[in-house]
Motif scaffolding. Structure first.
Motif, PDB file in Angstrom:
ATOM      1  N   LEU A  28       0.704  -1.321  -0.109  1.00 13.41           N
ATOM      2  CA  LEU A  28       0.714   0.273  -0.120  1.00 13.41           C
ATOM      3  C   LEU A  28       0.862   1.464  -0.282  1.00 13.41           C
ATOM      4  CD1 LEU A  28      -3.243  -1.645   2.407  1.00 13.41           C
ATOM      5  CD2 LEU A  28      -2.891  -1.098  -0.380  1.00 13.41           C
ATOM      6  N   GLU A  29       2.101   1.196  -0.259  1.00 11.93           N
ATOM      7  CA  GLU A  29       3.062   1.953  -0.085  1.00 11.93           C
ATOM      8  C   GLU A  29       2.951   2.774  -1.515  1.00 11.93           C
ATOM      9  OE1 GLU A  29       5.438  -0.177   3.284  1.00 11.93           O
ATOM     10  OE2 GLU A  29       4.292  -0.419   1.432  1.00 11.93           O
ATOM     11  N   SER A  30       2.823   2.071  -2.626  1.00  9.34           N
ATOM     12  CA  SER A  30       2.664   2.211  -3.893  1.00  9.34           C
ATOM     13  C   SER A  30       1.735   2.929  -4.464  1.00  9.34           C
ATOM     14  CB  SER A  30       3.293   0.837  -4.501  1.00  9.34           C
ATOM     15  OG  SER A  30       3.353   1.363  -6.194  1.00  9.34           O
ATOM     16  N   PRO A  31       2.102   4.186  -5.039  1.00 14.42           N
ATOM     17  CA  PRO A  31       0.648   4.382  -5.844  1.00 14.42           C
ATOM     18  C   PRO A  31       0.332   3.767  -6.294  1.00 14.42           C
ATOM     19  CG  PRO A  31       3.090   5.636  -6.268  1.00 14.42           C
ATOM     20  CD  PRO A  31       3.179   4.987  -5.235  1.00 14.42           C
ATOM     21  N   GLY A  32       1.393   3.124  -7.499  1.00  9.82           N
ATOM     22  CA  GLY A  32       0.648   2.305  -8.503  1.00  9.82           C
ATOM     23  C   GLY A  32      -0.447   0.948  -7.771  1.00  9.82           C
ATOM     24  N   ARG A  33      -0.196   0.642  -6.800  1.00 12.52           N
ATOM     25  CA  ARG A  33      -1.153   0.073  -6.285  1.00 12.52           C
ATOM     26  C   ARG A  33      -2.567   0.182  -5.799  1.00 12.52           C
ATOM     27  NH1 ARG A  33      -0.187  -5.102  -6.147  1.00 12.52           N
ATOM     28  NH2 ARG A  33       2.359  -4.515  -4.631  1.00 12.52           N
ATOM     29  N   TYR A  34      -3.316   1.385  -6.416  1.00 13.14           N
ATOM     30  CA  TYR A  34      -4.822   2.013  -6.334  1.00 13.14           C
ATOM     31  C   TYR A  34      -5.114   2.150  -7.294  1.00 13.14           C
ATOM     32  CZ  TYR A  34      -2.635   3.242  -1.707  1.00 13.14           C
ATOM     33  OH  TYR A  34      -2.432   2.680  -0.126  1.00 13.14           O
ATOM     34  N   ASP A  35      -6.544   2.250  -6.440  1.00 14.17           N
ATOM     35  CA  ASP A  35      -7.264   1.988  -8.150  1.00 14.17           C
ATOM     36  C   ASP A  35      -8.275   3.139  -8.331  1.00 14.17           C
ATOM     37  OD1 ASP A  35      -7.356  -1.315  -6.471  1.00 14.17           O
ATOM     38  OD2 ASP A  35      -6.972  -1.203  -8.596  1.00 14.17           O
ATOM     39  N   PHE A  36      -8.816   3.557  -6.757  1.00 17.28           N
ATOM     40  CA  PHE A  36      -9.012   4.857  -6.987  1.00 17.28           C
ATOM     41  C   PHE A  36      -8.776   5.585  -6.020  1.00 17.28           C
ATOM     42  CE2 PHE A  36     -12.301   1.669  -8.463  1.00 17.28           C
ATOM     43  CZ  PHE A  36     -11.956   0.685  -7.473  1.00 17.28           C
ATOM     44  N   TRP A  37      -9.224   7.023  -6.729  1.00 17.49           N
ATOM     45  CA  TRP A  37      -8.262   8.406  -6.171  1.00 17.49           C
ATOM     46  C   TRP A  37      -9.285   9.429  -5.662  1.00 17.49           C
ATOM     47  CZ3 TRP A  37      -3.312   8.901  -4.988  1.00 17.49           C
ATOM     48  CH2 TRP A  37      -2.709   7.735  -5.038  1.00 17.49           C
ATOM     49  N   GLY A  38      -9.492   9.968  -4.753  1.00 16.97           N
ATOM     50  CA  GLY A  38     -10.469  11.334  -4.507  1.00 16.97           C
ATOM     51  C   GLY A  38      -9.576  12.178  -4.885  1.00 16.97           C
ATOM     52  N   GLN A  39     -10.404  13.598  -4.858  1.00 15.30           N
ATOM     53  CA  GLN A  39     -10.224  15.345  -5.014  1.00 15.30           C
ATOM     54  C   GLN A  39      -9.055  15.165  -3.550  1.00 15.30           C
ATOM     55  OE1 GLN A  39     -12.578  14.725  -3.324  1.00 15.30           O
ATOM     56  NE2 GLN A  39     -11.936  16.910  -2.168  1.00 15.30           N
ATOM     57  N   GLY A  40      -8.184  16.145  -3.722  1.00  9.90           N
ATOM     58  CA  GLY A  40      -7.373  16.216  -3.150  1.00  9.90           C
ATOM     59  C   GLY A  40      -7.692  17.541  -2.341  1.00  9.90           C
ATOM     60  N   THR A  41      -7.202  17.902  -0.918  1.00  4.98           N
ATOM     61  CA  THR A  41      -7.905  18.766   0.058  1.00  4.98           C
ATOM     62  C   THR A  41      -6.104  19.631   0.332  1.00  4.98           C
ATOM     63  OG1 THR A  41      -7.883  19.258   2.310  1.00  4.98           O
ATOM     64  CG2 THR A  41      -7.652  17.347   1.803  1.00  4.98           C
ATOM     65  N   GLN A  42      -6.223  20.761   0.332  1.00 11.95           N
ATOM     66  CA  GLN A  42      -4.834  21.534   0.754  1.00 11.95           C
ATOM     67  C   GLN A  42      -4.935  21.856   1.762  1.00 11.95           C
ATOM     68  OE1 GLN A  42      -2.895  23.700  -2.400  1.00 11.95           O
ATOM     69  NE2 GLN A  42      -2.229  23.287  -0.453  1.00 11.95           N
ATOM     70  N   VAL A  43      -3.469  21.166   2.835  1.00 11.39           N
ATOM     71  CA  VAL A  43      -2.778  21.485   3.419  1.00 11.39           C
ATOM     72  C   VAL A  43      -1.729  22.447   3.319  1.00 11.39           C
ATOM     73  CG1 VAL A  43      -1.239  20.763   5.509  1.00 11.39           C
ATOM     74  CG2 VAL A  43      -3.609  19.243   5.293  1.00 11.39           C
ATOM     75  N   THR A  44      -1.969  23.517   4.300  1.00 10.01           N
ATOM     76  CA  THR A  44      -0.517  24.797   3.512  1.00 10.01           C
ATOM     77  C   THR A  44       0.064  24.726   5.394  1.00 10.01           C
ATOM     78  OG1 THR A  44      -1.552  25.289   2.139  1.00 10.01           O
ATOM     79  CG2 THR A  44      -0.033  26.971   3.304  1.00 10.01           C
ATOM     80  N   VAL A  45       1.185  25.308   5.810  1.00 11.26           N
ATOM     81  CA  VAL A  45       1.157  25.146   7.002  1.00 11.26           C
ATOM     82  C   VAL A  45       2.827  26.104   7.024  1.00 11.26           C
ATOM     83  CG1 VAL A  45       2.631  24.238   8.620  1.00 11.26           C
ATOM     84  CG2 VAL A  45       1.592  22.638   6.930  1.00 11.26           C
TER      85      VAL A  45
END
Length: 123
Positions: A104-121
Motif C-alpha cells: 500500500l505504499e506504492s501509488p500504483g497499487r491504488y485503483d481509486f483516487w479522490g480529489q485533493g484537499t489543500q494543506v498549507t503550513v
C-alpha cells in the motif's frame, strides 16, 4: 467508487489538522486506504496507509510519529491526523483506495483516487 477528501486548511507550524475521506460505491472494508500528497513541482508521494481491517498501518519516514491514520469501516471513513505540522508538509493531500491489502505504499497499487484537499503550513 467515490472518494471525497476534506479537512485541509491553513495552519501555523506546530499545529494540527485532521483530514477525512468519505468513501462510497464499494465495500469499504475490502479497500486498503492510503494518503498521498503532492507539493508544487514535486511528484506525488506516499504519506500513510491502512489495511482493510485497520490492523496494519504504514507511514513515510518523514511523517512517522507525527501523523496517524485510522479508519471507521462502519462509517466508510478514513482519517489522517496531522500533528506537529511543518512548512514542508504543505501539499495537496489525496486519499486513495486499493482492492489489494498489501504494497500500500506504492501509488500504483491504488485503483481509486479522490480529489485533493489543500494543506498549507505557515512558518
Amino acid at each position: 467508487v467515490q472518494l471525497q477528501a476534506y479537512g485541509g486548511g491553513l495552519v501555523q507550524a506546530g499545529g494540527s489538522l485532521r483530514l477525512s475521506c468519505a468513501a462510497s460505491g464499494y465495500t469499504f472494508s475490502r479497500l486498503g486506504m492510503g494518503w498521498f500528497r503532492q507539493a508544487p513541482g514535486k511528484e506525488r508521494e506516499f504519506v500513510s496507509a491502512i489495511s482493510w481491517g485497520g490492523a496494519s498501518t504504514y507511514y513515510a519516514n518523514s511523517v512517522k510519529g507525527r501523523f496517524f491514520i485510522d479508519r471507521d469501516n462502519a462509517k466508510n471513513m478514513v482519517y489522517l491526523q496531522l500533528n506537529t505540522l511543518k512548512p514542508g508538509d504543505s501539499a495537496v493531500y489525496y486519499c486513495a483506495g486499493s482492492v489489494e491489502n498489501y504494497g500500500l505504499e506504492s501509488p500504483g497499487r491504488y485503483d481509486f483516487w479522490g480529489q485533493g484537499t489543500q494543506v498549507t503550513v505557515s512558518s
